[in-house]
Design a protein around this motif. Sequence first.
Motif, mmCIF file in Angstrom:
data_model
loop_
_atom_site.group_PDB
_atom_site.id
_atom_site.type_symbol
_atom_site.label_atom_id
_atom_site.label_comp_id
_atom_site.label_asym_id
_atom_site.label_seq_id
_atom_site.Cartn_x
_atom_site.Cartn_y
_atom_site.Cartn_z
ATOM 1 N N ALA A 13 0.845 -1.202 0.000
ATOM 2 C CA ALA A 13 0.000 0.000 0.000
ATOM 3 C C ALA A 13 0.882 1.255 0.000
ATOM 4 C CB ALA A 13 -0.939 -0.007 1.199
ATOM 5 N N PHE A 14 2.004 1.212 0.739
ATOM 6 C CA PHE A 14 2.950 2.348 0.727
ATOM 7 C C PHE A 14 3.511 2.532 -0.690
ATOM 8 C CE2 PHE A 14 3.151 2.131 5.399
ATOM 9 C CZ PHE A 14 3.292 3.468 5.714
ATOM 10 N N ALA A 15 3.863 1.429 -1.336
ATOM 11 C CA ALA A 15 4.433 1.503 -2.690
ATOM 12 C C ALA A 15 3.397 2.054 -3.675
ATOM 13 C CB ALA A 15 4.909 0.124 -3.131
ATOM 14 N N ARG A 16 2.165 1.618 -3.519
ATOM 15 C CA ARG A 16 1.081 2.067 -4.418
ATOM 16 C C ARG A 16 0.806 3.562 -4.238
ATOM 17 N NH1 ARG A 16 -1.559 -1.381 -7.529
ATOM 18 N NH2 ARG A 16 -1.492 -3.409 -6.508
ATOM 19 N N GLU A 17 0.902 3.996 -3.011
ATOM 20 C CA GLU A 17 0.661 5.417 -2.728
ATOM 21 C C GLU A 17 1.808 6.255 -3.305
ATOM 22 O OE1 GLU A 17 0.739 9.079 -0.209
ATOM 23 O OE2 GLU A 17 2.155 7.431 0.061
ATOM 24 N N ALA A 18 3.032 5.746 -3.150
ATOM 25 C CA ALA A 18 4.204 6.453 -3.687
ATOM 26 C C ALA A 18 4.144 6.531 -5.207
ATOM 27 C CB ALA A 18 5.487 5.747 -3.238
ATOM 28 N N GLN A 19 3.632 5.485 -5.820
ATOM 29 C CA GLN A 19 3.581 5.396 -7.292
ATOM 30 C C GLN A 19 2.947 6.644 -7.912
ATOM 31 O OE1 GLN A 19 0.932 2.486 -8.881
ATOM 32 N NE2 GLN A 19 2.057 2.238 -10.794
ATOM 33 N N GLU A 20 2.028 7.236 -7.196
ATOM 34 C CA GLU A 20 1.346 8.442 -7.707
ATOM 35 C C GLU A 20 2.328 9.600 -7.891
ATOM 36 O OE1 GLU A 20 -2.006 9.264 -5.129
ATOM 37 O OE2 GLU A 20 -2.580 7.146 -5.219
ATOM 38 N N ARG A 21 3.464 9.541 -7.216
ATOM 39 C CA ARG A 21 4.453 10.626 -7.311
ATOM 40 C C ARG A 21 5.575 10.305 -8.297
ATOM 41 N NH1 ARG A 21 3.186 10.179 -1.888
ATOM 42 N NH2 ARG A 21 5.067 9.032 -1.315
ATOM 43 N N ALA A 22 5.432 9.202 -9.021
ATOM 44 C CA ALA A 22 6.470 8.838 -10.007
ATOM 45 C C ALA A 22 6.644 9.960 -11.020
ATOM 46 C CB ALA A 22 6.074 7.550 -10.726
ATOM 47 N N TYR A 23 7.887 10.146 -11.455
ATOM 48 C CA TYR A 23 8.167 11.121 -12.517
ATOM 49 C C TYR A 23 8.574 10.316 -13.746
ATOM 50 C CZ TYR A 23 10.307 14.890 -15.151
ATOM 51 O OH TYR A 23 10.630 15.787 -16.153
ATOM 52 N N ALA A 24 7.593 10.057 -14.613
ATOM 53 C CA ALA A 24 7.844 9.168 -15.756
ATOM 54 C C ALA A 24 7.236 9.737 -17.042
ATOM 55 C CB ALA A 24 7.280 7.778 -15.456
ATOM 56 N N PRO A 25 7.662 10.972 -17.425
ATOM 57 C CA PRO A 25 7.062 11.595 -18.611
ATOM 58 C C PRO A 25 7.500 10.956 -19.925
ATOM 59 C CG PRO A 25 8.846 12.961 -17.779
ATOM 60 C CD PRO A 25 8.681 11.839 -16.798
ATOM 61 N N TYR A 26 8.555 10.136 -19.902
ATOM 62 C CA TYR A 26 9.064 9.541 -21.147
ATOM 63 C C TYR A 26 8.488 8.159 -21.380
ATOM 64 C CZ TYR A 26 11.947 13.572 -20.480
ATOM 65 O OH TYR A 26 12.334 14.864 -20.264
ATOM 66 N N SER A 27 8.596 7.292 -20.389
ATOM 67 C CA SER A 27 8.061 5.931 -20.557
ATOM 68 C C SER A 27 6.580 5.873 -20.221
ATOM 69 C CB SER A 27 8.809 4.949 -19.651
ATOM 70 O OG SER A 27 8.434 5.133 -18.290
ATOM 71 N N MET A 28 6.104 6.823 -19.420
ATOM 72 C CA MET A 28 4.730 6.789 -18.902
ATOM 73 C C MET A 28 4.483 5.542 -18.050
ATOM 74 S SD MET A 28 3.763 9.615 -20.099
ATOM 75 C CE MET A 28 2.015 9.733 -19.854
ATOM 76 N N PHE A 29 5.554 4.885 -17.642
ATOM 77 C CA PHE A 29 5.451 3.691 -16.794
ATOM 78 C C PHE A 29 5.815 4.110 -15.377
ATOM 79 C CE2 PHE A 29 6.908 -0.362 -14.979
ATOM 80 C CZ PHE A 29 5.879 -1.200 -15.377
ATOM 81 N N ARG A 30 4.798 4.255 -14.531
ATOM 82 C CA ARG A 30 5.019 4.757 -13.173
ATOM 83 C C ARG A 30 5.320 3.609 -12.221
ATOM 84 N NH1 ARG A 30 -0.149 6.726 -11.483
ATOM 85 N NH2 ARG A 30 -0.647 4.749 -12.490
ATOM 86 N N VAL A 31 6.341 3.793 -11.418
ATOM 87 C CA VAL A 31 6.718 2.756 -10.447
ATOM 88 C C VAL A 31 6.852 3.395 -9.071
ATOM 89 C CG1 VAL A 31 8.353 0.890 -9.906
ATOM 90 C CG2 VAL A 31 8.040 1.611 -12.289
ATOM 91 N N GLY A 32 6.315 2.700 -8.072
ATOM 92 C CA GLY A 32 6.481 3.108 -6.684
ATOM 93 C C GLY A 32 7.098 1.952 -5.918
ATOM 94 N N ALA A 33 7.908 2.262 -4.934
ATOM 95 C CA ALA A 33 8.532 1.205 -4.131
ATOM 96 C C ALA A 33 8.543 1.621 -2.666
ATOM 97 C CB ALA A 33 9.957 0.937 -4.613
ATOM 98 N N ALA A 34 8.601 0.625 -1.802
ATOM 99 C CA ALA A 34 8.719 0.887 -0.366
ATOM 100 C C ALA A 34 9.609 -0.189 0.231
ATOM 101 C CB ALA A 34 7.344 0.862 0.299
ATOM 102 N N VAL A 35 10.540 0.231 1.082
ATOM 103 C CA VAL A 35 11.385 -0.743 1.795
ATOM 104 C C VAL A 35 11.035 -0.691 3.269
ATOM 105 C CG1 VAL A 35 13.287 -0.697 0.128
ATOM 106 C CG2 VAL A 35 13.347 0.851 2.087
ATOM 107 N N TYR A 36 11.159 -1.824 3.907
ATOM 108 C CA TYR A 36 10.874 -1.946 5.341
ATOM 109 C C TYR A 36 12.152 -2.366 6.040
ATOM 110 C CZ TYR A 36 8.308 -3.084 9.595
ATOM 111 O OH TYR A 36 7.843 -3.102 10.886
ATOM 112 N N THR A 37 12.421 -1.765 7.199
ATOM 113 C CA THR A 37 13.667 -2.067 7.919
ATOM 114 C C THR A 37 13.388 -2.860 9.192
ATOM 115 O OG1 THR A 37 13.762 -0.141 9.387
ATOM 116 C CG2 THR A 37 14.529 0.178 7.116
ATOM 117 N N GLU A 38 14.424 -3.513 9.655
ATOM 118 C CA GLU A 38 14.367 -4.303 10.887
ATOM 119 C C GLU A 38 13.857 -3.468 12.067
ATOM 120 O OE1 GLU A 38 17.474 -7.575 10.825
ATOM 121 O OE2 GLU A 38 18.185 -6.203 12.397
#
Length: 140
Positions: A13-38
């Motif tokens: 859900a964090f990754a999906r929310e971040a995806q909205e902020r992707a900057y992908a004007p060339y590929s138009m392929f938006r990616v969001g990621a989230a990492v979790y720490t110990e």
Amino acid sequence: MRNLTQPDLVLLAFAREAQERAYAPYSMFRVGAAVYTEEGETFTGVNVENAAFGATICAERAALSAAVSAGFRNITAVAVVGDSEAPTVPCGCCRQALAEFNPEMRVIMGGAKDDVMVMTLDELLPEAFVRGYLDQDETK
Ligand code: THU
């Protein structure tokens, strides 16, 4: 394939929310990621494209850099969501970058649909080249 857990869904859900902020004007392929720490911290990232295409940063490496820059190196899981119909898998370069910090981390992958895929990083990148091969001092 691993079973999908509740914490996996939260990270996704964090990754999906971040995806909205992707900057992908060339590929138009938006990616969001989230990492979790110990330590229980979550850091997000998006793909940041560039007119000089090779300067593009992937979402997973952006999230990883955010965690490490904040002083968190013990990554236990990463979630990635892209615009593909099937779950988006991390590119080879991101697999390698993530393996530096934990070759056994969980990788939760989502796409435009509801299908989710869960694997471990060493399933996606067997026999990763890690720092042990360089025989370096691990306190650095
Ligand atoms: N991309 C990522 O952000 N992560 C990946 O693992 C695969 C590719 C981005 C890079 C580029 O901005 C766009 O997706 C198309 O390749």
